[in-house]
Design a protein around this motif. Structure first.
Motif, PDB file in Angstrom:
ATOM      1  N   ASN A  61     -11.421   3.212  -4.843  1.00  0.00           N
ATOM      2  CA  ASN A  61     -11.124   3.503  -3.446  1.00  0.00           C
ATOM      3  C   ASN A  61     -11.377   4.968  -3.117  1.00  0.00           C
ATOM      4  O   ASN A  61     -11.864   5.296  -2.030  1.00  0.00           O
ATOM      5  N   LYS A  65     -14.017   6.427  -0.381  1.00  0.00           N
ATOM      6  CA  LYS A  65     -13.567   7.345   0.668  1.00  0.00           C
ATOM      7  C   LYS A  65     -14.408   8.622   0.684  1.00  0.00           C
ATOM      8  O   LYS A  65     -14.728   9.168   1.747  1.00  0.00           O
ATOM      9  N   TRP A  71     -18.885  -0.112  -0.463  1.00  0.00           N
ATOM     10  CA  TRP A  71     -18.454  -1.455  -0.835  1.00  0.00           C
ATOM     11  C   TRP A  71     -19.635  -2.425  -0.952  1.00  0.00           C
ATOM     12  O   TRP A  71     -19.601  -3.358  -1.768  1.00  0.00           O
ATOM     13  N   LYS A 104     -17.824  -4.450  -3.869  1.00  0.00           N
ATOM     14  CA  LYS A 104     -16.710  -5.249  -3.338  1.00  0.00           C
ATOM     15  C   LYS A 104     -16.477  -6.493  -4.179  1.00  0.00           C
ATOM     16  O   LYS A 104     -15.322  -6.837  -4.487  1.00  0.00           O
ATOM     17  N   GLU A 108     -13.000  -7.078  -6.255  1.00  0.00           N
ATOM     18  CA  GLU A 108     -12.137  -8.243  -6.028  1.00  0.00           C
ATOM     19  C   GLU A 108     -11.924  -9.017  -7.331  1.00  0.00           C
ATOM     20  O   GLU A 108     -10.811  -9.496  -7.590  1.00  0.00           O
ATOM     21  N   TYR A 194      -3.884   4.212  -0.303  1.00  0.00           N
ATOM     22  CA  TYR A 194      -4.854   3.174   0.075  1.00  0.00           C
ATOM     23  C   TYR A 194      -4.130   1.847   0.303  1.00  0.00           C
ATOM     24  O   TYR A 194      -4.242   0.913  -0.504  1.00  0.00           O
ATOM     25  N   PRO A 195      -3.357   1.747   1.384  1.00  0.00           N
ATOM     26  CA  PRO A 195      -2.584   0.515   1.629  1.00  0.00           C
ATOM     27  C   PRO A 195      -3.459  -0.733   1.747  1.00  0.00           C
ATOM     28  O   PRO A 195      -2.966  -1.848   1.558  1.00  0.00           O
ATOM     29  N   GLU A 196      -4.753  -0.539   2.014  1.00  0.00           N
ATOM     30  CA  GLU A 196      -5.649  -1.686   2.128  1.00  0.00           C
ATOM     31  C   GLU A 196      -5.813  -2.434   0.805  1.00  0.00           C
ATOM     32  O   GLU A 196      -6.305  -3.569   0.792  1.00  0.00           O
ATOM     33  N   VAL A 197      -5.399  -1.829  -0.314  1.00  0.00           N
ATOM     34  CA  VAL A 197      -5.508  -2.543  -1.603  1.00  0.00           C
ATOM     35  C   VAL A 197      -4.665  -3.816  -1.582  1.00  0.00           C
ATOM     36  O   VAL A 197      -4.970  -4.779  -2.297  1.00  0.00           O
ATOM     37  N   GLN A 199      -4.450  -5.904   0.778  1.00  0.00           N
ATOM     38  CA  GLN A 199      -5.212  -6.998   1.381  1.00  0.00           C
ATOM     39  C   GLN A 199      -5.945  -7.797   0.308  1.00  0.00           C
ATOM     40  O   GLN A 199      -6.163  -9.003   0.453  1.00  0.00           O
ATOM     41  N   THR A 200      -6.329  -7.105  -0.772  1.00  0.00           N
ATOM     42  CA  THR A 200      -7.009  -7.773  -1.884  1.00  0.00           C
ATOM     43  C   THR A 200      -6.011  -8.367  -2.869  1.00  0.00           C
ATOM     44  O   THR A 200      -6.132  -9.532  -3.274  1.00  0.00           O
ATOM     45  N   ASP A 236       3.217  -9.225  -2.178  1.00  0.00           N
ATOM     46  CA  ASP A 236       1.790  -9.128  -1.861  1.00  0.00           C
ATOM     47  C   ASP A 236       0.996  -8.302  -2.883  1.00  0.00           C
ATOM     48  O   ASP A 236      -0.126  -7.880  -2.633  1.00  0.00           O
TER      49      ASP A 236
END
Length: 428
Positions: A61, A65, A71, A104, A108, A194-197, A199-200, A236
């Protein structure tokens, strides 16, 4: 039908003999502040297995950035990554030798399915080699102050499982080591930066290369996700891990309303028990703690409204919280916590004054959280956790004329004070 682990609503104490955590080490942390709510052997270095991949995720990540990779960038699979990916005794998605996969897709596979070959491919993409990537991992561990830690590979496998291809400078018996506190701090850094991690990590099932030549079904190893065997409300993330030496490990994170916790269980006795022990920790957090706010964003700390400014058009300025200062504390014990300030940085002189000019939002120190409890466990970031303290407006430097007249006024004011003090002394 998924098995729901019930929440124990009866308050309990955090003592090890009461929670009865059946693992070599464990910790529970408030994700917002890093406040430690429970710990067991949290400073003991132990093998971390595939929880290692949280560091790989962080570095991926970070590289995205910084624009170092993207990705949708295609990665060509090396012989090393290919060979490891073909080992069906390890968690893997098979990768073709010389095959091309996006960052990406590999990310994942590593985050959801703990795919080891995919992780090596990512490490080689960022570091040029796994050896170089391991150095990046250790450098980042030092930067984050993760404590006693040793990374020897990107995956968390014991080096002997890397089929003689382990990174140069390491031995076949080496494996990655960290404390539960260090793992929690790594997870804390990962999801806050990286709070988007999430989502994965929250994806329970996904097809690798869906519609491609060799699609692979990936079931998330985190069985506490919604719809899976040990479903837990709000769960999560984040990462499982197991080797013969590490036992069964799990870094979990769950959120309900505006409160999120991070838990780490290391060396649990079985595949399932790492989840039941995590449930105990999470139940304890959600049932026994509440969120309190000590200072709102943009507000001053009680008793510390203004700071004197020297050489400025204004003689003082308000110092305020850059962000809201809040943390989880045992229910009813909020009165034991208070915020204080510590002035520091390039704008502060030796007398604790702000030196103009200064811009609105410039850092002038820290807001420090203090506890009056002797048994307080502190924060994973240190015993006294701090938040940024900033100036709430611009203060320009006064011109030479203003400074001259202030100097003259100060001189005569001091002279007058001396005369008054002298005269008063005659009548004592």
């Amino acid at each position: 039908m998924a098995l729901i682990i019930p929440v124990n609503l009866r308050p309990v104490a955090a003592a090890e003999d009461v929670l009865g955590i059946q693992a070599k080490a464990a910790i529970l942390v408030d994700s917002n502040s890093g406040k430690i709510l429970y710990e067991k052997n949290s400073s003991t270095p132990l093998p971390i297995a595939s929880m290692t991949k949280m560091m790989t995720e962080l570095l991926v990540n970070e590289a995205v950035k910084k624009g170092e990779i993207s990705w949708d960038q295609k990665v060509t699979v090396s012989e090393y990554a290919h060979k490891i990916s073909q080992n069906t005794g390890l968690s893997n998605v098979p990768l073709e030798l010389g095959g091309k996969y996006t960052v990406k897709e590999l990310y994942e596979a590593a985050a959801i399915y703990s795919a080891n070959g995919a992780t090596i491919a990512l490490a080689e993409t960022i570091g040029g080699s796994e050896k170089n990537f391991v150095q990046l991992m250790n450098d980042k561990a030092t930067q984050l102050d993760l404590g006693e830690v040793k990374f020897v590979n990107a995956t968390g496998l014991v080096n002997k499982d890397l089929q003689g291809m382990h990174p140069e400078g390491t031995s076949p018996s080496d494996e990655n080591i960290m404390t539960a506190k260090g793992v929690a701090k790594l997870a804390y850094s990962l999801i806050n930066q990286y709070p988007e991690v999430l989502q994965t990590s929250s994806i329970p099932k996904k097809i690798f290369q869906e519609g491609g030549k060799y699609p692979v079904k990936m079931d998330n190893w985190n069985w506490m996700l919604p719809g899976l065997v040990f479903e837990y409300q709000g769960m999560d993330g984040l990462k499982t891990g197991s080797t013969d030496s590490a036992g069964f490990c799990f870094t979990g994170t769950a959120k309900r309303d505006d409160q999120r916790y991070i838990s780490v269980v290391m060396g649990a006795n079985s595949y399932n028990s790492r989840f039941s022990e995590t449930a105990k920790l999470m139940d304890y957090g959600f049932s026994n703690f509440e969120k309190i706010t000590l200072v709102e964003k943009g507000q001053t700390v009680k008793g510390h409204k203004t700071v004197k400014v020297v050489k400025g058009k204004d003689k003082e300025v308000n110092v305020v919280a850059k962000d809201t200062v809040s943390l989880a504390v045992k229910r009813g014990e909020g009165k034991n916590y208070k915020a204080d300030i510590k002035l520091s940085g390039k704008y502060i002189d030796k007398d604790g004054n702000i030196v103009a000019p200064i811009k609105k939002g410039a850092n002038v120190g820290q807001i420090v959280i203090k506890s009056s409890k002797n048994d307080d466990l502190g924060f994973i970031t240190g015993k006294d956790h701090s938040y940024d303290l900033v100036a709430d407006k611009n203060v320009d430097k006064a011109n030479w004329l203003v400074l001259t007249f202030r100097g003259i006024g100060s001189f005569f004011g001091n002279l007058w004070d001396s005369i008054v003090s002298g005269i008063s002394g005659l009548f004592k």
